[in-house]
Design a protein around this motif. Structure first.
Motif, PDB file in Angstrom:
ATOM      1  N   ILE A  21      17.411  18.006 -80.112  1.00  0.00           N
ATOM      2  CA  ILE A  21      16.471  17.079 -80.769  1.00  0.00           C
ATOM      3  C   ILE A  21      15.175  17.803 -81.129  1.00  0.00           C
ATOM      4  O   ILE A  21      14.608  17.594 -82.213  1.00  0.00           O
ATOM      5  N   LEU A  22      14.724  18.669 -80.221  1.00  0.00           N
ATOM      6  CA  LEU A  22      13.509  19.437 -80.502  1.00  0.00           C
ATOM      7  C   LEU A  22      13.689  20.299 -81.745  1.00  0.00           C
ATOM      8  O   LEU A  22      12.809  20.345 -82.614  1.00  0.00           O
ATOM      9  N   SER A  25      13.675  18.180 -84.875  1.00  0.00           N
ATOM     10  CA  SER A  25      12.327  17.759 -85.291  1.00  0.00           C
ATOM     11  C   SER A  25      11.538  18.915 -85.867  1.00  0.00           C
ATOM     12  O   SER A  25      10.561  18.697 -86.585  1.00  0.00           O
ATOM     13  N   ASP A  26      11.924  20.149 -85.551  1.00  0.00           N
ATOM     14  CA  ASP A  26      11.346  21.369 -86.125  1.00  0.00           C
ATOM     15  C   ASP A  26       9.824  21.391 -86.056  1.00  0.00           C
ATOM     16  O   ASP A  26       9.144  21.403 -87.084  1.00  0.00           O
ATOM     17  N   PRO A  27       9.257  21.434 -84.841  1.00  0.00           N
ATOM     18  CA  PRO A  27       7.797  21.463 -84.734  1.00  0.00           C
ATOM     19  C   PRO A  27       7.215  22.774 -85.246  1.00  0.00           C
ATOM     20  O   PRO A  27       7.936  23.747 -85.507  1.00  0.00           O
TER      21      PRO A  27
END
Length: 724
Positions: A21-22, A25-27
């Motif tokens: 999920i991280l 979301s591609d921070p």
């Protein structure tokens, strides 16, 4: 499969899911790491510089020494165009803004001289006119920049055609541009934007938008506009996905097809900066014949005019970590297109990387759980090696950009987390205690539990507790005037600030009940001076709330102040893990809990914010307390004597409070015996309270005359109750 293995698999898969999920979301930090990886690939194998028909005429330090500081008069820029055109340049592109009239033009200089005959002005040359005439009929492209002011947008000299859905929403937006002088704008063969990375958070230029858009019209980049003009092409052809509006896949510029990102950006594949790319403007403008080498370099070439002079501050950073003139990046864009060596990141690259994290992470969880740690480590290293090789091969042979770092890091985190679980599973009891109580206890108290044998007995345990209830006053009225999201933000700010005082004073946070807090002291292990610590927590809450109100932390303004009521009682209660076998809470129940809740409700009747019961007051030898009366609490057959907490031991020892306490005793006695003169005693108490407690007791004394029954003789009350 053992229960520990089952738990390990569940935890491992949860970690894999979180990492997946991280990545989805591609921070920002992941994008930065990915870009740094791609930069490193280019540093290992940069694009080779080739002697292509692209040159930079550089306004360098030598040119400034020869012809003076920048900006030059535009008749000299016109001479530069004449020279380059005469040498056969196929296109001349200026990475320079011509937004204002030439201040060095003779006509403009003389206009500002007092007393000059206006008729003379028309006879003087105008450098902008000279420059405009030099542009006429020549393949010159002028640049424009982005602006935050006005609404000027330059004319577009080319047409656009596209296949598939409309691409006009794909490129970065343009709201306004730096204006061009009208005569220059009209005579230029092309106009392109010079912005290399608009809106980018990084100073490194990695991908350049080939177009900007105002949602109705596309505005080309300076480099591709120069390439179009050099070929004599009239139209850009854009390929778009038929099922995905506002995306671009390829751009056709004359005879050249350029793959781009969905936003119409070109990934730069840069070559090292080299002097062979540059020709000093001073050599082009030199008096006399220009050398044959320069003529040969200019003939048939697309020429970019810009500056490398440090004082003009047009320096950019490339993926090779080189600081180069901005005009060099424009030249490299055309070089890359002419060489046909492109980098691309397919639309499905993100999906492939996310899937690889999920699949490889799950595989590592299974391996780490069911095989030996050595075998699991070997498999993890093999997967890491294969990911690196696959990514590097795709870059080296196909120019494809796949991120190996995110799957490798995610796999490493998963592997070591699962391995750590295996090694730590034998320490189950201590971890269970920490997990159960870490959110409710102070670190020092939790440390004592962990390091004291049999300190925690699960189940029910009857012991003396000091119980606290905290409640927000007029919460219904507050909630009616707020949106649900704003109400949640308000509660989070308030309850977080107040609950810190429970933890800091070795208390246990039992639960949050809407706008209320329940906490207790002296469990799960013994806490010395538990009543004193509860009162100190309450005094800390009072100070914190005053600070939040004064700084308008809730955004209510001065007209609304948040108030709380705090009730504290000490007595026997049953404390332990309560609930179902699969889900329980550590909590306390019993009459002591009920009394504390009723005391908190009594704060409204007594008009004071912190009240303690008589059993608690007897344990407080060093606090500033005042008798607040005996109230009939809900569910109790006898009245409960309460005390108002004014302050700590320092206040209790002060002369002002000693005088207030004596005056208050006289008032209580008068209220108890229904003596005359209570009004005068209340006034005197108010004055003493102002000196001792700075207005804290004004409302308390303002309502005390209406509560005379609360101070009636308790023995008579018990006798009446017995007769009844």
């Amino acid at each position: 499969m053992t229960r520990a293995q089952q738990i390990g698999v569940v935890i491992g898969l949860a970690i894999v899911a979180a990492l997946t999920i991280l990545r989805a979301s591609d921070p920002q930090f992941l994008r930065l790491a990915r870009n740094l990886t791609f930069d490193q690939y280019q540093r290992l194998v940069p694009r080779t510089f080739e002697n292509l028909p692209v040159r930079v005429v550089d306004i360098d330090e030598a040119s400034l020494r020869e012809f003076g500081q920048w900006p030059w008069p535009r008749n000299r820029i016109a001479a530069l165009v004449d020279r380059l055109s005469g040498m056969g340049a196929s296109a001349i592109a200026f990475d320079v803004l011509f937004a204002e009239p030439d201040r060095l033009s003779p006509r403009n200089v003389v206009r500002d001289v007092p007393g000059v005959d206006p008729a003379l002005l028309g006879q003087l040359p105008d450098n902008d006119e000279i420059f405009a005439k030099s542009l006429s009929g020549r393949p010159v492209v002028l640049g424009f920049g982005l602006s935050n002011e006005g609404n000027y947008l330059p004319p577009v000299k080319a047409g656009f055609a596209y296949t598939g859905a409309s691409p006009f929403g794909a490129p970065p937006a343009i709201k306004a541009a730096t204006p061009l002088q009208p005569q220059l704008e009209a005579n230029a063969a092309g106009i392109g934007h010079i912005s290399l990375n608009p809106g980018a958070s990084s100073a490194v230029v990695r991908a350049v938008p080939l177009f900007l858009s105002d949602s109705k019209q596309l505005y080309p980049n300076l480099a591709i506009e120069a390439l179009r003009v050099a070929q004599g092409a009239s139209t850009y052809i854009l390929d778009s996905a038929s099922d995905a509006p506002n995306t671009i896949t390829r751009v056709k510029i004359g005879d050249f097809v350029v793959p781009v990102t969905a936003a119409g950006e070109l990934w730069l594949y840069v070559s090292p900066d080299t002097k062979e790319r540059y020709i000093s403007a001073s050599k082009v403008l030199a008096t006399g014949d220009v050398s044959a080498d320069i003529k040969n370099a200019i003939e048939g070439s697309i020429v970019f005019v810009g500056t490398s002079a440090a004082g003009l501050q047009d320096i950019r950073t490339t993926a090779l970590d080189e600081n180069v003139p901005g005009v060099s990046v424009h030249a490299q864009i055309v070089e890359q297109i002419l060489s046909g060596r492109f980098l691309s990141r397919p639309d499905w690259a993100d999906g492939l990387e996310i899937l690889s994290i999920a699949v490889l992470g799950s595989l590592l969880v299974i391996l780490t759980t069911f095989v030996t740690p050595a075998v699991a480590l070997a498999c993890g290293l093999l997967i890491t090696f294969l990911a690196l090789v696959a990514s590097w091969t795709a870059f080296l042979y196909a120019g494809l950009l796949f991120d190996p770092l995110a799957p490798i890091v995610a796999g490493s985190i998963t592997h070591f987390a699962a391995t750590a679980f295996r090694f730590l599973v034998t320490d189950r009891e201590r971890r269970d205690v920490r997990r159960a109580f870490g959110h409710y206890l102070s670190p020092s108290l939790l440390y004592r539990i962990e390091h004291t044998r049999n300190a925690l007995r699960l189940g029910g345990d009857e012991r003396e507790l000091t119980v606290m209830f905290v409640d927000v006053r007029n919460f219904t009225q507050i909630s009616e005037q707020m949106t649900p999201s704003a109400l949640v933000a308000f509660l989070n700010t308030l309850l977080d600030a107040l609950s810190h005082h429970v933890i800091a004073n070795d208390g246990t946070l039992d639960k949050f009940i809407g706008d209320s807090i329940m906490a207790f002291w002296n469990a799960p292990i013994d806490v010395p001076d538990h009543a004193g610590k509860a009162v100190r927590a309450a005094l800390g809450m009072r100070e914190t709330l005053a600070r939040l109100n004064s700084s308008d932390a809730f955004g209510f303004g001065d007209e609304r102040q948040v108030a709380i009521g705090i009730g504290i009682h000490t007595g026997l209660a049953c404390v332990g893990n309560m609930g179902a076998e699969t889900r329980f809470n550590y909590s306390a129940v019993g009459d002591a809990v009920n009394i504390a809740a009723r005391i908190e409700s009594a704060c409204k009747d007594i008009s004071f914010d912190v009240l303690v019961s008589e059993p608690t007051a007897k344990l407080l030898s060093d606090c500033a307390l005042l008798e607040a009366g005996a109230l009939m609490l809900k569910g109790k057959s006898m009245r409960t004597k309460l005390f108002a907490v004014i302050g700590d031991a320092r206040l209790a020892r002060s002369g002002e409070f000693v005088e207030l306490h004596a005056e208050h005793k006289r008032l209580v006695e008068a209220l108890r015996t229904h003596s005359t003169g209570t009004r005068k005693l209340i006034g005197a108490a108010k004055l003493k309270a102002q000196a001792a407690a700075a207005g804290l007791l004004q409302e308390f004394y303002g309502h005390i005359s209406h509560r005379a029954a609360h101070f009636a003789d308790e023995h008579a009350d018990r006798a009446d109750h017995a007769d009844t």
